[in-house]
Write an enzyme that holds these catalytic residues in place. Structure first.
Site, mmCIF file in Angstrom:
data_model
loop_
_atom_site.group_PDB
_atom_site.id
_atom_site.type_symbol
_atom_site.label_atom_id
_atom_site.label_comp_id
_atom_site.label_asym_id
_atom_site.label_seq_id
_atom_site.Cartn_x
_atom_site.Cartn_y
_atom_site.Cartn_z
ATOM 1 N N THR A 190 36.556 33.523 49.629
ATOM 2 C CA THR A 190 37.014 34.603 49.304
ATOM 3 C C THR A 190 36.476 35.091 50.949
ATOM 4 O O THR A 190 35.475 34.521 51.420
ATOM 5 C CB THR A 190 35.801 35.741 48.070
ATOM 6 O OG1 THR A 190 37.095 35.391 47.369
ATOM 7 C CG2 THR A 190 37.230 37.241 49.518
ATOM 8 N N ARG A 218 43.516 40.267 36.065
ATOM 9 C CA ARG A 218 42.056 40.001 35.768
ATOM 10 C C ARG A 218 41.794 40.537 37.677
ATOM 11 O O ARG A 218 42.464 39.904 38.536
ATOM 12 C CB ARG A 218 41.655 39.407 35.903
ATOM 13 C CG ARG A 218 39.844 39.357 35.938
ATOM 14 C CD ARG A 218 39.559 38.533 37.589
ATOM 15 N NE ARG A 218 38.226 38.369 38.328
ATOM 16 C CZ ARG A 218 37.599 38.634 38.959
ATOM 17 N NH1 ARG A 218 38.850 38.215 40.133
ATOM 18 N NH2 ARG A 218 35.966 38.425 39.354
ATOM 19 N N GLY A 220 38.857 41.499 40.733
ATOM 20 C CA GLY A 220 37.855 41.569 41.096
ATOM 21 C C GLY A 220 37.190 43.057 41.951
ATOM 22 O O GLY A 220 37.808 43.477 41.980
ATOM 23 N N ASP A 221 36.338 42.193 42.883
ATOM 24 C CA ASP A 221 35.357 43.643 43.663
ATOM 25 C C ASP A 221 36.469 43.819 44.657
ATOM 26 O O ASP A 221 36.229 44.427 45.793
ATOM 27 C CB ASP A 221 34.659 43.077 44.105
ATOM 28 C CG ASP A 221 33.991 41.701 44.158
ATOM 29 O OD1 ASP A 221 35.188 40.753 44.149
ATOM 30 O OD2 ASP A 221 32.821 41.730 45.629
ATOM 31 N N THR A 241 30.912 38.439 48.739
ATOM 32 C CA THR A 241 31.826 37.693 48.131
ATOM 33 C C THR A 241 31.080 36.791 46.837
ATOM 34 O O THR A 241 29.741 37.066 46.811
ATOM 35 C CB THR A 241 31.901 36.461 49.300
ATOM 36 O OG1 THR A 241 32.219 34.635 48.591
ATOM 37 C CG2 THR A 241 30.730 36.283 49.963
ATOM 38 N N GLY A 242 31.640 36.679 46.263
ATOM 39 C CA GLY A 242 30.846 36.370 44.547
ATOM 40 C C GLY A 242 31.729 37.017 43.602
ATOM 41 O O GLY A 242 32.799 36.917 43.386
ATOM 42 N N GLY A 244 33.112 38.572 40.967
ATOM 43 C CA GLY A 244 33.182 40.248 40.978
ATOM 44 C C GLY A 244 33.013 40.463 40.392
ATOM 45 O O GLY A 244 32.550 42.526 40.596
#
Ligand code: GLY
Length: 321
Positions: A190, A218, A220-221, A241-242, A244
């Site tokens: 990301t 889906r 994410g964050d 980043t990671g 989410g």
């Protein structure tokens, strides 16, 4: 003649006044941090690949630094840096995005301006070449903050951003991961950027293709303000980043700001609290800049592609701790 002289004096006064006000608002200080994703990138990777990543990070950082150094805004710096990373196939954002289980690409992005807490985001877009630019237009040209799916794609067409076929995002590297057919613990890459400009304005932006082999729909964050992205001129700006789902669960980006605002934490204390104490190991990382230009790049994975530049002469890129 006398009247002309009077006009000249008035104009001279206005010019001097404007220059003085401008000089007062300008500190000639800036800081910019970037990330290209956290994850398990191995130290044993070929040197040529490591060089590709490091050179790309340097290039991205230089784009932002040039804008800030010349008195440009953090908003422009963040957008242009992320545009570069979105166009760079090495990263999981824009070109090079991961695949969904049905073999397509769905992209998320958000941007936030710490000056007035205005923000904009898009989720699950499929034909927008640079999702961060559409997120900025959502912030600047609409009365809303988040558009998703077909409506977001249609808004992009209406607002005149660059449109591409979904196949544009394809890369063979990501396709090989797709063929393996499993959600990796975290595929990383990301991208994000946080900057404070000469005028003390903090902007944070984040853009992603999401997680490899994600189920269509889906989210994410990255497009969720407060989870993967946040900025407030009174505290700091954060891009995450990671995994989410974990960053949404723990409202990570906002909580860094909240720990500073309500508990008096320093930027370092707040970032370390969220990454090392609140999140489980291997969840990901964050980059952040505070209102005084201090910066942090903290992660609990093996690696995080990252870089920082500021007006004190710092210019660094790194992958591992
Ligand atoms: N952090 C990116 C995602 O989980 O989608």
């Amino acid at each position: 003649m006398k009247q002309n002289f009077l006009y000249s004096i008035i104009i001279l006064f206005i010019v001097i006044f404007t220059i003085t006000i401008d000089a007062q608002n300008k500190s000639n200080k800036y800081t910019i941090v970037i990330h290209g994703g956290a994850g398990g990138f191995s130290k044993n990777s070929p040197d040529s690949l490591k060089e590709l990543y490091l050179n790309s990070l340097k290039e991205a950082l230089k784009i932002g630094q040039d804008i800030l150094k010349n008195g440009g805004t953090s908003l422009d710096a963040v957008e242009k840096v992320i545009n570069y990373l979105e166009d760079n196939h090495l990263f999981n954002a824009g070109k090079g995005a991961v695949f969904t289980t049905d073999g397509r690409h769905e992209l998320d992005a958000s941007i936030m301006n710490g000056k007035d807490l205005s923000n904009g985001a898009v989720a699950g877009v499929t034909i927008i070449k640079n999702p961060i630019s559409l997120a900025r237009l959502v912030m600047e040209k609409t009365n809303n903050v988040l558009f998703a799916g077909r409506g977001a794609d249609e808004l992009g067409i209406k607002l005149g951003v660059e449109i591409v076929p979904n196949s544009y995002f394809h890369t063979d590297e990501q396709y090989l991961d797709f063929l393996k057919g499993s959600v990796k613990k975290y595929s990383g890459e990301t991208v994000g950027c946080v900057a404070i400009d000469n005028y003390g304005n903090i902007v944070a932006g984040t853009s992603t293709g999401g997680r490899n082999y994600k189920i269509p729909g889906r989210i994410g964050d990255s497009p969720i303000i407060g989870a993967g992205n946040y900025a407030d001129n009174n505290t700091c700006g954060v891009s995450a980043t990671g995994i989410g789902e974990l960053f949404i669960k723990h409202t990570v980006a906002y909580n860094v700001s909240a720990l500073m605002k309500f508990k008096g934490y320093t930027l370092k204390q707040a970032c370390e609290e969220m990454i090392y104490k609140v999140l489980p190991d291997n969840a990901g990382g964050i980059i952040a800049v505070d209102k005084d230009g201090n910066y942090e790049m903290v992660f609990n994975t093996t690696a995080m592609f990252r870089g920082v530049a500021n007006s004190n002469g710092v210019f660094e890129v790194a992958i591992w701790k």
